[in-house]
Scaffold this active site. Sequence first.
Site, mmCIF file in Angstrom:
data_model
loop_
_atom_site.group_PDB
_atom_site.id
_atom_site.type_symbol
_atom_site.label_atom_id
_atom_site.label_comp_id
_atom_site.label_asym_id
_atom_site.label_seq_id
_atom_site.Cartn_x
_atom_site.Cartn_y
_atom_site.Cartn_z
ATOM 1 N N THR A 45 -12.805 19.550 -84.597
ATOM 2 C CA THR A 45 -11.878 18.419 -84.690
ATOM 3 C C THR A 45 -12.552 17.210 -85.317
ATOM 4 O O THR A 45 -11.985 16.542 -86.186
ATOM 5 C CB THR A 45 -11.363 18.040 -83.293
ATOM 6 O OG1 THR A 45 -10.880 19.208 -82.638
ATOM 7 C CG2 THR A 45 -10.254 17.019 -83.378
ATOM 8 N N TYR A 108 0.211 23.125 -81.716
ATOM 9 C CA TYR A 108 1.601 22.984 -82.134
ATOM 10 C C TYR A 108 2.467 24.182 -81.737
ATOM 11 O O TYR A 108 3.609 24.017 -81.315
ATOM 12 C CB TYR A 108 1.715 22.733 -83.650
ATOM 13 C CG TYR A 108 3.116 22.334 -84.071
ATOM 14 C CD1 TYR A 108 3.586 21.049 -83.837
ATOM 15 C CD2 TYR A 108 3.976 23.259 -84.665
ATOM 16 C CE1 TYR A 108 4.877 20.685 -84.190
ATOM 17 C CE2 TYR A 108 5.262 22.911 -85.028
ATOM 18 C CZ TYR A 108 5.712 21.623 -84.782
ATOM 19 O OH TYR A 108 6.988 21.270 -85.123
ATOM 20 N N TYR A 134 -12.248 26.988 -77.385
ATOM 21 C CA TYR A 134 -12.233 25.532 -77.263
ATOM 22 C C TYR A 134 -10.895 25.109 -76.672
ATOM 23 O O TYR A 134 -9.844 25.312 -77.289
ATOM 24 C CB TYR A 134 -12.456 24.924 -78.655
ATOM 25 C CG TYR A 134 -12.428 23.421 -78.752
ATOM 26 C CD1 TYR A 134 -12.540 22.583 -77.651
ATOM 27 C CD2 TYR A 134 -12.300 22.806 -80.005
ATOM 28 C CE1 TYR A 134 -12.517 21.207 -77.763
ATOM 29 C CE2 TYR A 134 -12.274 21.428 -80.132
ATOM 30 C CZ TYR A 134 -12.372 20.639 -79.018
ATOM 31 O OH TYR A 134 -12.344 19.273 -79.132
ATOM 32 N N ARG A 139 -4.940 17.707 -77.612
ATOM 33 C CA ARG A 139 -4.656 17.900 -79.038
ATOM 34 C C ARG A 139 -3.801 19.131 -79.304
ATOM 35 O O ARG A 139 -3.200 19.240 -80.373
ATOM 36 C CB ARG A 139 -5.959 17.998 -79.829
ATOM 37 C CG ARG A 139 -6.645 16.641 -80.028
ATOM 38 C CD ARG A 139 -7.666 16.749 -81.156
ATOM 39 N NE ARG A 139 -8.369 15.487 -81.370
ATOM 40 C CZ ARG A 139 -8.249 14.746 -82.461
ATOM 41 N NH1 ARG A 139 -7.413 15.094 -83.407
ATOM 42 N NH2 ARG A 139 -8.952 13.633 -82.599
ATOM 43 N N LYS A 162 -15.884 25.570 -74.797
ATOM 44 C CA LYS A 162 -15.953 24.117 -74.849
ATOM 45 C C LYS A 162 -14.733 23.613 -74.094
ATOM 46 O O LYS A 162 -13.598 23.780 -74.540
ATOM 47 C CB LYS A 162 -15.948 23.612 -76.292
ATOM 48 C CG LYS A 162 -15.973 22.084 -76.400
ATOM 49 C CD LYS A 162 -15.889 21.623 -77.848
ATOM 50 C CE LYS A 162 -15.861 20.091 -77.934
ATOM 51 N NZ LYS A 162 -15.712 19.622 -79.333
ATOM 52 N N ILE A 204 -20.919 19.373 -76.055
ATOM 53 C CA ILE A 204 -20.654 19.321 -77.489
ATOM 54 C C ILE A 204 -20.140 17.917 -77.748
ATOM 55 O O ILE A 204 -19.058 17.548 -77.312
ATOM 56 C CB ILE A 204 -19.668 20.410 -77.918
ATOM 57 C CG1 ILE A 204 -20.285 21.781 -77.599
ATOM 58 C CG2 ILE A 204 -19.356 20.298 -79.413
ATOM 59 C CD1 ILE A 204 -19.388 22.953 -77.911
#
Length: 291
Positions: A45, A108, A134, A139, A162, A204
């Site tokens: 990202t 999405y 992840y 998001r 993550k 991270i």
Amino acid sequence: MALNRIMTAMVTPFDEKMEVNYAEAERLALYLIEHGSDGIVVCGTTGESPTVTADEKLELFRVVKKAVGNKATVIAGIGSNTTEGSISLARKAEATGVDGLMAVVPYYNKPSQEGMFQHFRAIAEATSLPLMVYNIPGRTSVNLFPETVRRLSEIPNITSIKEAAGSMDQVSELKRILPGDFVVYSGDDSLTIPMLALGCSGVISVAAHVVGDEMRKMVEAWFAGDLQTALQWHLKLMPMFKGVFVTTNPVPVKYLLKKVGINAGGVKLPLVCASPKEEAFLDNLYQEIKG
């Protein structure tokens, strides 16, 4: 894949024409491993993955891995909201010599838990490299539940996660039900110490672009059992951990990189550069932390 303590989610530098600046990417990668990082995640990202093309990503993987060699682990961000696209990029990334792959929960689409399981399994089966999943619901709009991660952990080359859901209850459940050798990384700088306390392995990071040396001292203090020093570093760095998100990541950290001599350039639309007010805030923040 090596067990890392601090991996930086590296920004993607752009030149004046908003094309990928590969020379500066190489310089940034070397800077990061000289300043606290033992691993680099390319095209996550923070690397503006949605607006970097597949060909640009592959060249970044090659350039960064060639630059750092065996000095650090290089993880290629290959995830997207299409399973076929993620598989295609994973296969091509493997040929660039990277050490592992990272795939984000599809954004999405809002897949079910079974959909996420099938997505990650398909990617893992398409490559021999270790795969990190992840989870970042802020998001992606969906949360990868611990039980689904447990199922994924049974796939031999899915080796880590993550975790950026921001819930210590969820982290506790992950650590409770996952195999002991399955690695959990903090996806939030501000939760590094809390998650280490729950048995996680490292972070991270975004802030490590700017305070990597200080974060290394914090994490080393923790693993040395010097909890008081680790806490002191955590509290000192907390304004930076939060401040690099004063507006959408990676806008603030790209601005701050100028202060350490790295020209990461601007951000691609639909992101825009920091406002004068945000720049003033970041100037003051940098002065406060770095003095």
